[in-house]
Design a protein around this motif. Sequence first.
Motif, PDB file in Angstrom:
ATOM      1  N   SER A 141      28.089  45.524 -12.940  1.00 40.41           N
ATOM      2  CA  SER A 141      27.920  45.927 -14.923  1.00 40.41           C
ATOM      3  C   SER A 141      29.492  46.162 -14.669  1.00 40.41           C
ATOM      4  O   SER A 141      30.304  45.769 -15.835  1.00 40.41           O
ATOM      5  CB  SER A 141      27.353  47.375 -14.934  1.00 40.41           C
TER       6      SER A 141
ATOM      7  N   TRP B 199      31.042  42.781 -14.892  1.00 43.45           N
ATOM      8  CA  TRP B 199      30.980  42.048 -15.722  1.00 43.45           C
ATOM      9  C   TRP B 199      32.296  41.070 -16.098  1.00 43.45           C
ATOM     10  O   TRP B 199      32.101  39.922 -16.232  1.00 43.45           O
ATOM     11  CB  TRP B 199      29.984  41.977 -16.458  1.00 43.45           C
TER      12      TRP B 199
ATOM     13  N   ARG C   1      25.330  35.731 -20.089  1.00 37.13           N
ATOM     14  CA  ARG C   1      25.227  37.177 -20.016  1.00 37.13           C
ATOM     15  C   ARG C   1      23.702  37.925 -20.505  1.00 37.13           C
ATOM     16  O   ARG C   1      23.419  38.426 -19.660  1.00 37.13           O
ATOM     17  CB  ARG C   1      26.415  37.015 -21.510  1.00 37.13           C
TER      18      ARG C   1
ATOM     19  N   ALA D 220      22.782  37.158 -17.045  1.00 35.78           N
ATOM     20  CA  ALA D 220      22.850  38.426 -16.168  1.00 35.78           C
ATOM     21  C   ALA D 220      22.565  40.131 -16.510  1.00 35.78           C
ATOM     22  O   ALA D 220      22.151  41.246 -15.873  1.00 35.78           O
ATOM     23  CB  ALA D 220      24.144  38.771 -16.098  1.00 35.78           C
ATOM     24  N   SER D 221      22.164  39.751 -18.137  1.00 37.94           N
ATOM     25  CA  SER D 221      21.540  41.321 -18.669  1.00 37.94           C
ATOM     26  C   SER D 221      20.655  41.143 -17.682  1.00 37.94           C
ATOM     27  O   SER D 221      19.264  42.078 -17.410  1.00 37.94           O
ATOM     28  CB  SER D 221      21.060  41.102 -19.766  1.00 37.94           C
TER      29      SER D 221
ATOM     30  N   TYR E  63      24.248  44.576 -16.000  1.00 39.23           N
ATOM     31  CA  TYR E  63      24.106  43.152 -15.141  1.00 39.23           C
ATOM     32  C   TYR E  63      24.292  43.335 -14.396  1.00 39.23           C
ATOM     33  O   TYR E  63      24.727  44.652 -13.599  1.00 39.23           O
ATOM     34  CB  TYR E  63      25.571  43.062 -16.092  1.00 39.23           C
TER      35      TYR E  63
END
Length: 227
Positions: A164, A167, A194, A197-198, A208
């Motif tokens: 996180s 990121w 994104r 990763a989220s 993330y």
Amino acid sequence: MLLDILVIAPHPDDAELGMGGAILKLLAAGKRVGVLDLTSGEPTPHGSPEIRARETAEATKILGLEWRENLGLPNRSLEATLENRAKLAGVIRQTRPRWLFAPYWVDAHPDHTAATKLVDDARFWAKLTKSDLPSEPHHPQRIYNYYCVHLKAAAQPAFILDISDQWESKLASIRAYESQFITGRDGSFMEKLRDEASYWGKTIGVEYGEPFHCREPIGLETFSGLV
């Protein structure tokens, strides 16, 4: 330069895509991290060797890497040959990392699967005595696998790293490869990165994440790093 961790990437940008957050996190923890790109990544529709070299240098600067090299193997026809195995084993013996990071072994991209096979074989060769390889024998403790796959399949990672805080810097390192991810694209690629990763972050309760795998059992010294 002696390394704690050697990240091996089939092409420039694979390390950033697969584990840019992990690289940033490891460097912040004081680890000596290096990236070895196996090929130039060219030809591509909007790139050239000169463009890719400039983009790689910019991404390297963003990540804060002090060691990054290119093995000079052929893009699009990467193979785990004996000659290539010797070249990679030589780098492993000279840099002496504790851990290697390689692409996940199931992929639609032949260069990626060849790279993983090459890393597995070179790790074994790097420990051999009575050889013509440079430097002294060395056997990295573990190979971890990052995901940068072209196969449309649902990953089942062994663990997910919270990135996180890393990121935005990871994203900046990927944007450095403008010829690959900006030029000629509609902008949805970065949004999908994104989202991905989220998704991985959501599975472990953070913003993330980056997924990883390992063929061998993963050992823990303490439980303090678990989330």
